[in-house]
Design an enzyme around this catalytic site. Structure first.
Site, short mmCIF file in Angstrom:
data_model
loop_
_atom_site.label_atom_id
_atom_site.label_comp_id
_atom_site.label_asym_id
_atom_site.label_seq_id
_atom_site.Cartn_x
_atom_site.Cartn_y
_atom_site.Cartn_z
CG LEU A 200 -2.02 1.02 1.26
CD1 LEU A 200 -2.90 1.54 0.57
CD2 LEU A 200 -2.89 0.79 2.65
CE1 TYR A 201 6.36 5.22 1.52
CE2 TYR A 201 7.33 3.56 0.75
CZ TYR A 201 6.74 5.00 0.66
OH TYR A 201 8.61 5.73 0.57
#
Length: 357
Positions: free
Chosen positions: A157-158
């Site tokens: 997700l980063y």
């Protein structure tokens, strides 16, 4: 155009690792810097306050504790500071942490970045420079990684939020002709770094007589980039305001250029290093041998990174050139001469505790 000498520079994430070093460099160059940071407890806040205490020695530095997600506060900041350029380094970082606290990435990296874009749009900012990451390359295996490659397969997700930042920034650049440059950083290390990064963790473990953890059984290669090289790249990019590129072809769109005043650059050392070699250099600098614990690959991680910096070199005129044989001993010198005294004085916790916070 020397923006850094013609007006205030807003540096977000000024209490962070790269933000601290950039703000210090700008101040040393005689620039006026406004720094903001939300002093997130992702790692020990005392480390961030220690960085800020050093920046506070310059009369040209003003700091405000502020969260990027606070829309009203960010609007007031832009109205008051009227920055000529903005360097957005504030973000929720870390690949592995994104597996456990995804909302922190949405709030900071998406909502917060929207507020920065709006501030730049409405207050005449002449250049927005923002941090992206080598993590956007995700499942790409063709190396060196190029800004002209498609990067639609992030592994965390980063990485997804940073790719989203690139897309959001491009839309603002296209719609409002806002000059924007995105910088994909590759494994930054050096003094005053983040305590959750490998070099800090390894150093603390070796000195503490604990084993170091080598993921993927140590079969990792990283484009380790010394922080001074990152800062030099940012410093030059600030004054290199992008313009629309006439080579852009909508029939065959190149991800690295645009018909908008928008550019992307990798900033990496362009010399990937085996993780085990990094450990060897660290052992030599410390004069101690590490006990090694071999572990499997972690979710969201990749086995290798390498930056294609041809565009950075040709357009901006800069190539990072600090080898780990130079950078790691500099880090160790700082760790032993500055960091350990702070810890012994009770100002800072041990790295293991900081990384777990």
């Amino acid at each position: 155009m020397a923006l850094a000498h013609e007006g205030t520079i807003l540096v977000t994430g000024a209490a962070g690792f790269i933000g601290y070093h950039l703000a210090r460099r700008l101040l040393e160059d005689g620039c006026s810097v406004v720094g903001i940071d939300n002093l997130s407890p992702y790692y020990d806040v005392r480390l961030k306050r220690a960085r800020l205490a050093r920046l506070a020695k310059w009369p040209g530095f003003r700091f405000t504790a502020m969260d990027l997600a606070d829309r009203a506060a960010i609007g007031e900041l832009f109205s008051g500071a009227r920055p000529a350029a903005v360097v957005n380094l504030a973000a929720q970082a870390g690949v592995r942490y994104s597996l456990h606290n995804p909302h922190a990435y949405i709030d900071s990296n998406l909502v917060g970045f929207t507020n920065i874009l709006e501030g730049c749009r409405h207050h005449g900012v002449e250049h927005l420079v923002f941090a992206s990451t080598s993590s956007v390359y995700g499942l790409n295996t063709s190396m060196p990684f190029s800004v002209h490659d498609n990067v639609d397969h992030p592994l965390s997700l980063y990485a997804a939020t940073k790719k989203a930042n690139e897309l959001m920034a491009h839309s603002y650049s296209h719609l409002y002709r806002l000059p924007v440059t995105g910088l994909r950083f590759f494994t930054v290390y050096g003094p005053w770094g983040r305590p959750d990064m490998a070099l800090f963790l390894f150093t603390d473990a070796i000195l503490g007589g604990r084993p170091i953890e080598l993921f993927n059984n140590g079969n990792m290669r990283r484009d380790f980039t010394y922080v001074d090289d990152i800062v030099e790249g940012i410093r030059r990019v600030i004054d290199h305001v992008p313009a629309p590129d006439p080579r852009f072809d909508g029939a065959m769109p190149d991800p690295g250029i645009s018909s908008a005043p928008y550019r992307l650059f990798n900033i990496g050392n362009n010399r990937p290093v085996e993780l085990l070699h990094l450990v060897e250099v660290l052992e030599q600098a410390l004069g101690r041998e590490a006990e090694k614990l071999h572990l499997p690959m972690q979710a969201g991680d990749v086995p290798a990174t390498c930056a294609d910096i041809a565009d950075l070199a040709s357009v901006v005129g800069f190539r990072p050139d600090t080898p780990i044989e130079t950078g790691v001993p500099r880090f160790v010198e700082w760790y032993l001469e500055e960091w350990l005294p702070l810890r012994k004085a009770g100002v800072m916790p041990a790295m293991a505790a900081a990384a777990a916070s």
